[in-house]
Design a protein around this motif. Structure first.
Motif, mmCIF file in Angstrom:
data_model
loop_
_atom_site.group_PDB
_atom_site.id
_atom_site.type_symbol
_atom_site.label_atom_id
_atom_site.label_comp_id
_atom_site.label_asym_id
_atom_site.label_seq_id
_atom_site.Cartn_x
_atom_site.Cartn_y
_atom_site.Cartn_z
ATOM 1 N N ALA A 22 39.448 28.818 -75.249
ATOM 2 C CA ALA A 22 39.194 29.353 -76.591
ATOM 3 C C ALA A 22 37.698 29.479 -76.863
ATOM 4 N N HIS A 23 36.862 28.760 -76.128
ATOM 5 C CA HIS A 23 35.416 28.809 -76.344
ATOM 6 C C HIS A 23 34.796 30.088 -75.798
ATOM 7 N N GLU A 24 35.483 30.731 -74.870
ATOM 8 C CA GLU A 24 34.948 31.949 -74.276
ATOM 9 C C GLU A 24 34.827 33.038 -75.327
ATOM 10 N N GLY A 25 33.679 33.645 -75.371
ATOM 11 C CA GLY A 25 33.474 34.769 -76.269
ATOM 12 C C GLY A 25 33.153 34.394 -77.705
ATOM 13 N N VAL A 26 33.020 33.107 -78.009
ATOM 14 C CA VAL A 26 32.674 32.702 -79.377
ATOM 15 C C VAL A 26 31.230 33.110 -79.637
ATOM 16 N N LYS A 27 31.023 33.870 -80.673
ATOM 17 C CA LYS A 27 29.687 34.394 -80.979
ATOM 18 C C LYS A 27 28.929 33.520 -81.984
ATOM 19 N N ASP A 28 29.622 32.962 -82.933
ATOM 20 C CA ASP A 28 28.953 32.201 -83.986
ATOM 21 C C ASP A 28 28.584 30.806 -83.473
ATOM 22 N N PRO A 29 27.302 30.452 -83.512
ATOM 23 C CA PRO A 29 26.879 29.152 -82.979
ATOM 24 C C PRO A 29 27.446 27.955 -83.755
ATOM 25 N N ALA A 33 29.722 25.104 -82.012
ATOM 26 C CA ALA A 33 29.395 23.674 -82.121
ATOM 27 C C ALA A 33 30.614 22.876 -82.579
ATOM 28 N N ARG A 34 31.368 23.412 -83.537
ATOM 29 C CA ARG A 34 32.586 22.732 -83.994
ATOM 30 C C ARG A 34 33.597 22.629 -82.860
ATOM 31 N N MET A 35 33.782 23.702 -82.134
ATOM 32 C CA MET A 35 34.759 23.710 -81.047
ATOM 33 C C MET A 35 34.348 22.725 -79.942
#
Length: 150
Positions: A22-29, A33-35
């Motif tokens: 699920a972390h792949e492709g996360v754009k918002d820093p 950080a939460r994930m």
């Protein structure tokens, strides 16, 4: 009573399944950080769960250290949600920010349950009880503030 502890423990261990992908492709820093924080919580829970289920050798000192680490990481939950950040990969529901006091109380309960576990783990039985308490607090927050099916 015994069955509820096992149910809670398995629920806790299953809550984070698939987080790495699920972390792949996360754009918002902020969301990332939460994930990442939730992934660290999952790692400690997996270690404790393995010991509780007898899949890993029980070591009271190691279990207490993992519970302390879990508690410390759990104290970071609320500050990580101070910013109302969003990302398509985020599992956080908007209710976090409309009911932030309740969210904060539930997150603190997780930190408190883990801190209590860090003090009270002496054997596998006490670890199982602790996992039941921790699982209950995690489930409480996830049921209210995490997207269903995630």
């Amino acid at each position: 009573m015994k069955g509820r502890h096992w149910t809670a423990m398995f629920l806790v261990l299953g809550l984070g399944a698939g987080v790495a992908s699920a972390h792949e492709g996360v754009k918002d820093p902020d969301v990332l950080a939460r994930m990442q924080s939730m992934s660290r919580l999952k790692e400690e829970l997996a270690l404790l769960g393995g010991m509780a289920k007898g899949e890993a050798r029980f070591d009271a000192a190691e279990a207490r250290a993992a519970a302390r680490s879990l508690s410390q990481e759990a104290t970071r939950i609320v500050p990580l949600f101070d910013v109302r950040a969003n990302d398509p990969a985020s599992e956080a529901l908007p209710e976090i920010w409309t009911r932030f006091d309740d969210f904060e109380t539930r997150a603190a309960a997780t930190a408190d349950a883990a801190a209590g576990a860090a003090q009270g783990i002496t054997d596998r039985k006490s670890l199982r009880r602790a996992m039941g308490r921790i699982g209950k607090t995690c489930r409480s927050c996830h049921e209210n503030y995490r997207a269903p099916g995630s």
